[in-house]
Design a protein around this motif. Structure first.
Motif, PDB file in Angstrom:
ATOM      1  N   CYS A 122       0.850  -1.188   0.000  1.00  0.00           N
ATOM      2  CA  CYS A 122       0.000   0.000   0.000  1.00  0.00           C
ATOM      3  C   CYS A 122       0.888   1.241   0.000  1.00  0.00           C
TER       4      CYS A 122
ATOM      5  N   GLN B 277      -5.317   1.320   2.910  1.00  0.00           N
ATOM      6  CA  GLN B 277      -4.875   1.831   1.613  1.00  0.00           C
ATOM      7  C   GLN B 277      -3.647   2.736   1.700  1.00  0.00           C
TER       8      GLN B 277
ATOM      9  N   TRP C 217      -2.403  10.769  -3.495  1.00  0.00           N
ATOM     10  CA  TRP C 217      -2.804   9.382  -3.369  1.00  0.00           C
ATOM     11  C   TRP C 217      -3.769   8.989  -4.490  1.00  0.00           C
ATOM     12  N   ARG C 218      -4.709   9.855  -4.816  1.00  0.00           N
ATOM     13  CA  ARG C 218      -5.666   9.545  -5.880  1.00  0.00           C
ATOM     14  C   ARG C 218      -4.974   9.437  -7.233  1.00  0.00           C
TER      15      ARG C 218
ATOM     16  N   GLN D 136      -3.322   6.082  -7.320  1.00  0.00           N
ATOM     17  CA  GLN D 136      -4.277   4.996  -7.495  1.00  0.00           C
ATOM     18  C   GLN D 136      -4.774   4.907  -8.941  1.00  0.00           C
TER      19      GLN D 136
END
Length: 345
Positions: A52, A147, A339-340, A343
Protein backbone atom coordinates in the motif's frame (compact mmCIF):
# COMPACT_ATOMS: atom_id res chain seq x y z
CA UNK A 1 24.36 19.71 34.31
CA UNK A 2 24.18 16.67 32.00
CA UNK A 3 26.08 16.46 28.71
CA UNK A 4 22.78 16.43 26.82
CA UNK A 5 21.66 19.62 28.53
CA UNK A 6 24.98 21.30 27.71
CA UNK A 7 24.64 20.31 24.06
CA UNK A 8 21.06 21.53 23.84
CA UNK A 9 22.14 24.90 25.25
CA UNK A 10 24.95 25.00 22.69
CA UNK A 11 22.50 24.35 19.86
CA UNK A 12 20.41 27.33 20.92
CA UNK A 13 23.27 29.65 21.88
CA UNK A 14 26.57 28.36 20.46
CA UNK A 15 29.46 28.44 22.93
CA UNK A 16 32.70 29.66 21.34
CA UNK A 17 34.80 27.07 23.12
CA UNK A 18 32.61 24.11 22.14
CA UNK A 19 32.30 24.84 18.42
CA UNK A 20 35.90 23.98 17.43
CA UNK A 21 35.61 20.73 19.39
CA UNK A 22 32.28 19.62 17.95
CA UNK A 23 32.54 20.93 14.37
CA UNK A 24 34.80 18.05 13.16
CA UNK A 25 32.46 15.51 14.77
CA UNK A 26 29.51 17.12 12.98
CA UNK A 27 31.33 16.70 9.64
CA UNK A 28 31.96 13.04 10.43
CA UNK A 29 28.29 12.57 11.34
CA UNK A 30 27.30 14.32 8.10
CA UNK A 31 29.51 12.06 6.02
CA UNK A 32 28.19 8.90 7.65
CA UNK A 33 24.57 10.03 7.24
CA UNK A 34 25.16 10.84 3.56
CA UNK A 35 26.88 7.49 2.98
CA UNK A 36 24.01 5.59 4.58
CA UNK A 37 21.40 7.39 2.49
CA UNK A 38 23.48 6.84 -0.66
CA UNK A 39 23.75 3.13 0.13
CA UNK A 40 19.95 2.84 0.18
CA UNK A 41 19.60 4.93 -2.98
CA UNK A 42 22.06 2.68 -4.86
CA UNK A 43 20.49 -0.52 -3.54
CA UNK A 44 23.51 -1.56 -1.49
CA UNK A 45 21.18 -1.59 1.50
CA UNK A 46 17.75 -2.98 0.66
CA UNK A 47 14.50 -1.12 1.17
CA UNK A 48 11.34 -3.03 2.04
CA UNK A 49 8.18 -2.23 0.10
CA UNK A 50 4.62 -2.47 1.37
CA UNK A 51 1.60 -3.36 -0.81
CA UNK A 52 0.00 0.00 0.00
CA UNK A 53 1.02 3.65 -0.21
CA UNK A 54 3.34 5.05 2.49
CA UNK A 55 3.78 8.65 3.62
CA UNK A 56 6.45 9.51 6.18
CA UNK A 57 5.92 12.48 8.50
CA UNK A 58 9.35 13.25 9.92
CA UNK A 59 11.99 15.88 10.59
CA UNK A 60 15.67 16.60 10.16
CA UNK A 61 15.88 17.91 13.74
CA UNK A 62 16.66 15.91 16.85
CA UNK A 63 13.78 16.19 19.29
CA UNK A 64 10.19 17.31 19.02
CA UNK A 65 9.13 19.72 16.30
CA UNK A 66 5.35 19.13 16.24
CA UNK A 67 5.12 16.06 13.98
CA UNK A 68 2.43 14.20 15.89
CA UNK A 69 -0.34 16.84 15.52
CA UNK A 70 0.39 16.87 11.77
CA UNK A 71 0.13 13.07 11.64
CA UNK A 72 -3.16 13.21 13.54
CA UNK A 73 -4.55 15.85 11.18
CA UNK A 74 -3.56 13.81 8.14
CA UNK A 75 -5.04 10.59 9.53
CA UNK A 76 -8.34 12.22 10.50
CA UNK A 77 -8.58 14.24 7.28
CA UNK A 78 -7.83 11.33 4.96
CA UNK A 79 -10.22 9.07 6.85
CA UNK A 80 -12.96 11.69 6.43
CA UNK A 81 -12.27 11.59 2.67
CA UNK A 82 -12.83 7.85 2.57
CA UNK A 83 -9.23 6.63 2.65
CA UNK A 84 -8.50 3.59 4.84
CA UNK A 85 -5.54 4.90 6.84
CA UNK A 86 -3.19 3.25 9.31
CA UNK A 87 -0.32 4.63 11.40
CA UNK A 88 2.99 3.02 12.31
CA UNK A 89 5.47 4.36 14.83
CA UNK A 90 8.55 3.31 16.72
CA UNK A 91 6.81 4.11 19.99
CA UNK A 92 9.66 6.07 21.53
CA UNK A 93 10.23 5.48 25.25
CA UNK A 94 8.13 2.32 25.56
CA UNK A 95 9.29 -0.63 27.63
CA UNK A 96 8.16 -3.43 25.34
CA UNK A 97 10.32 -4.45 22.36
CA UNK A 98 7.52 -6.37 20.66
CA UNK A 99 5.62 -5.33 17.57
CA UNK A 100 2.21 -4.40 18.93
CA UNK A 101 -1.13 -3.45 17.43
CA UNK A 102 -2.92 -0.97 19.68
CA UNK A 103 -6.30 -1.70 21.23
CA UNK A 104 -8.41 -0.60 24.18
CA UNK A 105 -6.11 -2.45 26.58
CA UNK A 106 -2.88 -0.82 25.38
CA UNK A 107 -0.80 1.09 27.92
CA UNK A 108 1.51 3.98 27.21
CA UNK A 109 4.36 2.14 28.93
CA UNK A 110 4.08 -0.69 26.38
CA UNK A 111 3.25 1.16 23.15
CA UNK A 112 4.45 4.73 23.77
CA UNK A 113 2.49 7.83 24.71
CA UNK A 114 2.30 9.39 21.23
CA UNK A 115 1.04 6.26 19.39
CA UNK A 116 -1.60 5.71 22.07
CA UNK A 117 -2.68 9.33 21.81
CA UNK A 118 -2.89 9.03 18.01
CA UNK A 119 -4.99 5.87 18.29
CA UNK A 120 -7.43 7.57 20.65
CA UNK A 121 -7.56 10.82 18.68
CA UNK A 122 -8.02 9.44 15.20
CA UNK A 123 -9.66 6.04 15.59
CA UNK A 124 -7.43 4.56 12.85
CA UNK A 125 -5.37 1.37 13.32
CA UNK A 126 -1.96 2.00 14.91
CA UNK A 127 0.98 -0.40 15.24
CA UNK A 128 4.36 0.11 16.89
CA UNK A 129 7.73 -1.51 16.33
CA UNK A 130 11.39 -0.59 16.11
CA UNK A 131 11.30 -1.88 12.52
CA UNK A 132 8.50 0.07 10.87
CA UNK A 133 8.15 -2.53 8.11
CA UNK A 134 7.34 -5.23 10.66
CA UNK A 135 4.89 -2.90 12.42
CA UNK A 136 3.21 -2.17 9.07
CA UNK A 137 2.99 -5.89 8.28
CA UNK A 138 1.23 -6.51 11.59
CA UNK A 139 -1.16 -3.64 10.88
CA UNK A 140 -1.95 -4.91 7.37
CA UNK A 141 -2.47 -8.46 8.63
CA UNK A 142 -5.13 -7.20 11.03
CA UNK A 143 -6.51 -4.56 8.64
CA UNK A 144 -5.94 -5.73 5.05
CA UNK A 145 -8.27 -3.01 3.78
CA UNK A 146 -5.67 -0.34 4.64
CA UNK A 147 -4.87 1.83 1.61
CA UNK A 148 -2.31 4.26 3.02
CA UNK A 149 0.06 4.05 5.96
CA UNK A 150 1.36 7.13 7.74
CA UNK A 151 4.75 6.65 9.37
CA UNK A 152 4.93 8.93 12.41
CA UNK A 153 8.61 9.89 12.48
CA UNK A 154 11.09 7.68 10.64
CA UNK A 155 12.37 10.02 7.94
CA UNK A 156 15.84 8.53 8.48
CA UNK A 157 14.45 4.95 8.69
CA UNK A 158 15.31 4.31 5.06
CA UNK A 159 14.71 0.56 5.32
CA UNK A 160 11.01 1.34 4.79
CA UNK A 161 10.32 2.48 1.23
CA UNK A 162 8.03 5.48 1.03
CA UNK A 163 5.96 7.24 -1.62
CA UNK A 164 5.97 10.69 -0.01
CA UNK A 165 8.14 12.44 2.55
CA UNK A 166 6.69 15.25 4.63
CA UNK A 167 9.13 17.17 6.82
CA UNK A 168 8.10 19.34 9.76
CA UNK A 169 10.42 22.29 10.35
CA UNK A 170 10.04 24.65 13.36
CA UNK A 171 9.42 28.29 12.47
CA UNK A 172 11.81 29.35 15.24
CA UNK A 173 14.70 27.85 13.23
CA UNK A 174 13.88 29.41 9.86
CA UNK A 175 16.42 32.23 10.20
CA UNK A 176 18.96 30.48 12.44
CA UNK A 177 22.32 29.02 11.48
CA UNK A 178 22.04 25.28 12.05
CA UNK A 179 24.56 22.46 12.10
CA UNK A 180 24.45 18.69 12.41
CA UNK A 181 24.87 16.65 15.57
CA UNK A 182 26.66 17.11 17.88
CA UNK A 183 27.56 20.71 17.00
CA UNK A 184 23.93 21.44 16.21
CA UNK A 185 20.52 19.82 16.48
CA UNK A 186 20.18 18.45 12.93
CA UNK A 187 20.09 14.78 11.98
CA UNK A 188 20.55 15.60 8.28
CA UNK A 189 21.80 18.72 6.50
CA UNK A 190 19.46 21.48 5.36
CA UNK A 191 20.05 20.38 1.77
CA UNK A 192 17.82 17.39 2.58
CA UNK A 193 14.85 19.77 2.39
CA UNK A 194 15.33 19.91 -1.40
CA UNK A 195 14.59 16.20 -1.77
CA UNK A 196 11.33 15.88 0.17
CA UNK A 197 7.78 16.14 -1.18
CA UNK A 198 6.32 18.63 1.28
CA UNK A 199 7.45 20.90 4.11
CA UNK A 200 5.43 22.08 7.08
CA UNK A 201 6.68 25.14 8.97
CA UNK A 202 5.27 24.44 12.42
CA UNK A 203 3.91 27.37 14.39
CA UNK A 204 4.75 29.46 11.34
CA UNK A 205 3.26 32.14 9.12
CA UNK A 206 3.27 32.96 5.42
CA UNK A 207 6.30 35.17 6.10
CA UNK A 208 8.15 32.23 7.64
CA UNK A 209 7.34 30.11 4.59
CA UNK A 210 8.65 32.81 2.24
CA UNK A 211 11.80 33.26 4.34
CA UNK A 212 12.51 29.52 4.38
CA UNK A 213 12.03 29.31 0.62
CA UNK A 214 14.43 32.18 0.05
CA UNK A 215 17.07 31.19 2.62
CA UNK A 216 17.28 27.58 1.42
CA UNK A 217 16.62 28.21 -2.28
CA UNK A 218 13.79 25.68 -2.29
CA UNK A 219 12.37 24.62 -5.66
CA UNK A 220 9.15 26.50 -6.50
CA UNK A 221 7.18 23.29 -7.07
CA UNK A 222 7.84 22.07 -3.51
CA UNK A 223 4.75 22.39 -1.32
CA UNK A 224 5.58 24.44 1.79
CA UNK A 225 2.80 24.91 4.35
CA UNK A 226 2.52 26.98 7.49
CA UNK A 227 0.88 25.19 10.41
CA UNK A 228 -0.88 26.60 13.41
CA UNK A 229 -2.21 24.93 16.52
CA UNK A 230 -5.81 25.45 17.57
CA UNK A 231 -7.00 24.50 21.03
CA UNK A 232 -10.25 22.60 21.41
CA UNK A 233 -12.66 22.42 24.32
CA UNK A 234 -11.20 21.19 27.58
CA UNK A 235 -12.44 17.80 28.70
CA UNK A 236 -12.26 15.91 31.98
CA UNK A 237 -9.63 13.17 32.17
CA UNK A 238 -11.06 9.83 30.96
CA UNK A 239 -14.38 11.49 30.06
CA UNK A 240 -13.93 13.17 26.64
CA UNK A 241 -17.67 13.78 26.39
CA UNK A 242 -17.56 16.03 29.47
CA UNK A 243 -16.26 19.28 28.01
CA UNK A 244 -16.18 22.88 29.17
CA UNK A 245 -15.28 26.17 27.57
CA UNK A 246 -12.14 27.82 28.90
CA UNK A 247 -14.20 30.63 30.41
CA UNK A 248 -15.97 28.18 32.71
CA UNK A 249 -12.68 27.48 34.52
CA UNK A 250 -11.55 31.10 34.71
CA UNK A 251 -10.98 32.38 38.22
CA UNK A 252 -10.07 28.98 39.65
CA UNK A 253 -6.68 27.98 41.02
CA UNK A 254 -5.05 26.29 38.03
CA UNK A 255 -1.85 24.25 37.75
CA UNK A 256 -0.39 22.98 34.49
CA UNK A 257 1.70 19.88 33.85
CA UNK A 258 3.47 18.94 30.62
CA UNK A 259 5.92 16.15 29.80
CA UNK A 260 6.44 17.19 26.19
CA UNK A 261 9.31 18.49 24.07
CA UNK A 262 8.39 22.18 24.25
CA UNK A 263 6.26 22.65 27.39
CA UNK A 264 6.36 26.44 27.27
CA UNK A 265 4.09 26.38 24.22
CA UNK A 266 1.47 24.55 26.26
CA UNK A 267 1.74 26.97 29.16
CA UNK A 268 1.50 29.93 26.78
CA UNK A 269 -1.57 28.41 25.15
CA UNK A 270 -3.31 28.27 28.52
CA UNK A 271 -2.51 31.94 29.14
CA UNK A 272 -3.87 32.80 25.70
CA UNK A 273 -7.11 31.07 26.67
CA UNK A 274 -7.39 33.21 29.79
CA UNK A 275 -6.29 30.39 32.09
CA UNK A 276 -2.94 31.52 33.51
CA UNK A 277 -1.55 28.72 35.70
CA UNK A 278 -0.39 29.61 39.19
CA UNK A 279 1.98 26.63 38.92
CA UNK A 280 3.69 25.27 35.79
CA UNK A 281 5.46 21.93 36.01
CA UNK A 282 7.56 20.70 33.09
CA UNK A 283 8.92 17.15 33.00
CA UNK A 284 11.17 15.50 30.38
CA UNK A 285 9.52 14.51 27.11
CA UNK A 286 7.83 11.06 27.35
CA UNK A 287 8.33 10.94 31.15
CA UNK A 288 6.15 8.47 33.00
CA UNK A 289 3.48 10.09 35.18
CA UNK A 290 1.65 9.19 38.37
CA UNK A 291 -0.77 11.23 40.50
CA UNK A 292 2.21 12.15 42.70
CA UNK A 293 3.53 14.30 39.84
CA UNK A 294 0.45 16.54 39.90
CA UNK A 295 0.61 19.86 41.70
CA UNK A 296 -1.95 20.59 44.38
CA UNK A 297 -4.54 22.90 42.85
CA UNK A 298 -8.26 23.22 42.32
CA UNK A 299 -7.77 22.42 38.63
CA UNK A 300 -4.84 20.69 36.90
CA UNK A 301 -4.63 20.97 33.12
CA UNK A 302 -2.52 18.55 31.08
CA UNK A 303 -1.84 17.68 27.44
CA UNK A 304 -3.49 14.81 25.57
CA UNK A 305 -0.09 13.17 25.30
CA UNK A 306 0.14 13.11 29.09
CA UNK A 307 -3.49 12.13 29.55
CA UNK A 308 -2.88 8.62 28.18
CA UNK A 309 -0.36 8.03 30.99
CA UNK A 310 -2.87 8.91 33.70
CA UNK A 311 -5.82 7.03 32.23
CA UNK A 312 -5.69 4.35 34.93
CA UNK A 313 -6.41 6.86 37.70
CA UNK A 314 -9.58 8.58 38.89
CA UNK A 315 -8.53 12.23 39.02
CA UNK A 316 -11.61 14.45 38.80
CA UNK A 317 -9.55 17.64 39.17
CA UNK A 318 -7.58 16.91 35.98
CA UNK A 319 -8.67 18.44 32.68
CA UNK A 320 -7.16 17.88 29.26
CA UNK A 321 -6.54 20.51 26.59
CA UNK A 322 -6.80 19.00 23.09
CA UNK A 323 -5.07 20.67 20.17
CA UNK A 324 -5.44 20.36 16.40
CA UNK A 325 -2.98 21.31 13.68
CA UNK A 326 -4.21 23.29 10.68
CA UNK A 327 -2.08 23.96 7.62
CA UNK A 328 -2.18 26.57 4.89
CA UNK A 329 -2.19 25.42 2.10
CA UNK A 330 -4.17 22.32 3.11
CA UNK A 331 -1.72 19.45 3.52
CA UNK A 332 -4.52 16.89 3.83
CA UNK A 333 -5.97 17.92 0.48
CA UNK A 334 -2.51 17.76 -1.12
CA UNK A 335 -1.78 14.23 0.14
CA UNK A 336 -5.27 13.04 -0.76
CA UNK A 337 -4.79 14.28 -4.34
CA UNK A 338 -1.34 12.67 -4.54
CA UNK A 339 -2.80 9.38 -3.37
CA UNK A 340 -5.67 9.55 -5.88
CA UNK A 341 -3.25 10.21 -8.74
CA UNK A 342 -1.19 7.21 -7.65
CA UNK A 343 -4.28 5.00 -7.50
CA UNK A 344 -5.36 6.07 -10.97
CA UNK A 345 -1.95 5.37 -12.50
Amino acid sequence: MSLHAILEQHWQRPKWWLTPLLWPLARLFQALAALRRYAYARGWLQQQHLPCAVAVVGNIHAGGVGKTPITAALASGLRARGVAVGIVSRGYGRRSKEVLLLDQHSRAADVGDEPLMLWRQTGVPVAVGAQRFQAAQALLAAHPETQLILCDDGLQHYALARDWEIVVFPAADVARRLDLLPNGGLREPLSRLHTVDALVVSQGSADDVARLRQNQGLPPQLLVCASRIQAGRLYRLNTPAHTVAAGELAGKSIAALAAIARPQRFFDALRDLGLPPVLCKALPDHAELTPADLSVAEIVIITEKDAVKLAAYDLPQVWVLPIEAHTEPDLVEWLWRCWRVQQAA
